[in-house]
Design an enzyme around this catalytic site. Structure first.
Site, PDB file in Angstrom:
ATOM      1  N   HIS A   1       0.827  -1.198   0.000  1.00 16.65           N
ATOM      2  CA  HIS A   1       0.000   0.000   0.000  1.00 16.65           C
ATOM      3  C   HIS A   1       0.867   1.255   0.000  1.00 16.65           C
ATOM      4  CE1 HIS A   1      -3.257   2.767   0.881  1.00 16.65           C
ATOM      5  NE2 HIS A   1      -4.109   1.777   0.671  1.00 16.65           N
ATOM      6  N   HIS A   2       0.406   2.258  -0.741  1.00 19.74           N
ATOM      7  CA  HIS A   2       1.164   3.496  -0.872  1.00 19.74           C
ATOM      8  C   HIS A   2       1.304   4.239   0.459  1.00 19.74           C
ATOM      9  CE1 HIS A   2       3.262   6.452  -3.056  1.00 19.74           C
ATOM     10  NE2 HIS A   2       2.552   6.467  -4.156  1.00 19.74           N
ATOM     11  N   CYS A   3       0.422   3.959   1.428  1.00 25.58           N
ATOM     12  CA  CYS A   3       0.561   4.612   2.731  1.00 25.58           C
ATOM     13  C   CYS A   3       1.773   4.085   3.490  1.00 25.58           C
ATOM     14  CB  CYS A   3      -0.702   4.429   3.575  1.00 25.58           C
ATOM     15  SG  CYS A   3      -0.984   2.750   4.180  1.00 25.58           S
TER      16      CYS A   3
END
Length: 450
Positions: free
Chosen positions: A131-133
């Site tokens: 995930h980009h987070c």
């Protein structure tokens, strides 16, 4: 979780999964799956985020928090699959597109690795999602090198034990303490160094003025509503050819790369029958890393953005490269990247609930009016190996978001540039035309050099 990390979580919705990843192709034969599992498990203590999950603070009173997953099970995150005979690259891309279309489970650590067998020419692949987070492109590159470079360490039978999971009240108390500290520190900085604050404000104003020509309503087929399904294509070109074009025609490697991508979009618009007058441009957001040298190895998001115009109306590749070179030189002197980072840091003053709502609205808004996004991440220029198998190629994946239907990612590895192009299946099933246009323009640039 930082403000910028949280933004990537908040913008996710039912048609916009916000993970990044890629497909890495290795020489065969494929290793036994148990060996891959043991290798990954032997690296997990070096990447603690891979055993943590997201907890949201009750009532939106703070940014989301990373906590150990007490039910972590590596077998959920490692998957085993195969492509049907004959195992072409087209079949692999179709498999990857289906996997990339699926959201990661937010109740578990936000990553997956798929081992894919059955490729022609005695090859196999690893398909990764994170995930980009958790990480931006540069940090993900560091993590890939950590996970797949070198040998796994022996755990000597030691079992990992999760820290106790905090209660909702504990999360609220922690977030309150965290938010009390941060604004005070920034206020002290402002009082201590008003000259630096004024200088940063001037940079922001200058950068916004420089980006203003790109912020106009878009009427291109490249933008509009998107659906939940994806198509994914790829291309690759020799880094030596790109450097030869740069040496003969001027500019930087990045300028040449943008020139190739511009030809890809020109080919796509011609394929769609759209008019391409001489002044036609495709407006792109280009994420840039603002990570300081000492921050290498910190797995978080430290990215800003600049805004560029790809001159698709210019047919001659050398003339197109010259126009991009002049434009990018101007962008570098405008301070866009630094100002964008300053704005991202200032957003830390916003209440977390408002930030979450604002991030969602921003992805649906046409106010930036970008046609696409382009990201270029440098990778290792030496061959990597996993389980004694050489990494032959690595194609990146980045998500589409908001009203942008096509995005391009570039990853450099071992003397090659690998392009991964993500498209919305409902509105951009023809992204292969774009990748074909990228590869076709290399020869034209080299002919111009000659």
């Amino acid at each position: 979780m930082s403000v910028q990390d949280a933004m990537f979580l908040h913008v996710e919705n039912d048609v916009t999964p916000m993970h990044i990843g890629g497909v890495s192709i290795f020489e065969g034969p494929p290793p036994p799956f148990d060996e891959l599992r043991a290798m990954v498990e032997g690296k997990l203590h070096l990447t603690p985020r891979y055993r943590q999950k997201v907890r949201f603070v009750p009532l939106g009173m703070g940014e989301p928090v990373w906590v150990d997953d007490p039910h972590f099970n590596i077998d959920y995150h490692l998957r085993h699959s195969a492509v049907p005979t004959p195992g072409t690259e087209e079949q692999l891309r179709a498999t990857a597109a289906r996997v990339f279309s699926q959201h990661l489970d937010r109740s578990k650590p936000l990553w997956e690795i798929w081992m894919v067998q059955g490729l022609e020419d005695d090859r196999w692949a690893l398909l990764s999602k994170v995930h980009h987070c958790m990480v931006d492109g540069v940090a993900a590159t560091d993590m890939m090198s950590l996970m797949f470079g070198g040998e796994a360490e022996r755990t000597n039978g030691d079992r990992w034990h999760a820290d106790p999971e905090p209660s909702g009240l504990e999360l609220i108390a922690y977030s309150a303490r965290h938010r009390v500290r941060d604004p005070a520190a920034q206020v002290r900085f402002a009082l201590r160094a008003p000259g630096e604050v004024l200088h940063a404000a001037a940079d922001i104003g200058k950068a916004l003025l420089g980006a203003a020509p790109t912020l106009r309503p878009s009427t291109s087929s490249l933008t509009g509503p998107i659906g939940p399904h994806r198509v994914w294509s790829w291309a690759n070109v020799s880094l030596a050819d790109v450097k030869q074009a740069r040496a003969g025609l001027g500019g930087t490697v990045n300028d040449v790369v943008l020139t190739l991508i511009t030809n890809g979009y020109r080919a796509l618009l011609e394929h769609r029958g759209e008019p391409i007058p001489g002044d036609r441009v495709v407006r792109t957001m280009v994420p840039v890393s603002v990570r300081a040298p000492g921050e290498r190895g910190e797995y978080n998001n430290r990215v800003s953005a600049v805004f560029a115009r790809l001159p698709v109306g210019i047919e001659d590749p050398a003339e197109r490269l010259g126009a991009i070179r002049v434009q990018m030189d101007g962008i570098k002197s405008s301070g866009q990247a630094v100002a964008g980072d300053a704005l991202a840091q200032l957003s830390g003053f916003a209440p977390p609930m408002l930030l979450a709502l604002g991030s969602r609205v921003a992805t649906r808004s046409a106010r930036l009016n970008m046609d696409t996004a382009t990201t270029n991440v440098p990778g290792p220029q030496v061959a990597l190996h996993t389980l004694d198998r050489r990494l032959l190629a690595s194609y990146p994946f980045v998500p589409i978001v908001g009203t942008i239907r096509i995005v391009v990612a570039i990853f450099s590895y071992d003397g090659e540039l690998y392009f991964g192009v993500t498209g919305d299946r409902d509105h951009a099933p023809d992204v292969d035309v774009l990748t074909d246009g990228i590869e076709a323009d290399v020869g034209r640039l080299l002919a111009a050099v000659g």
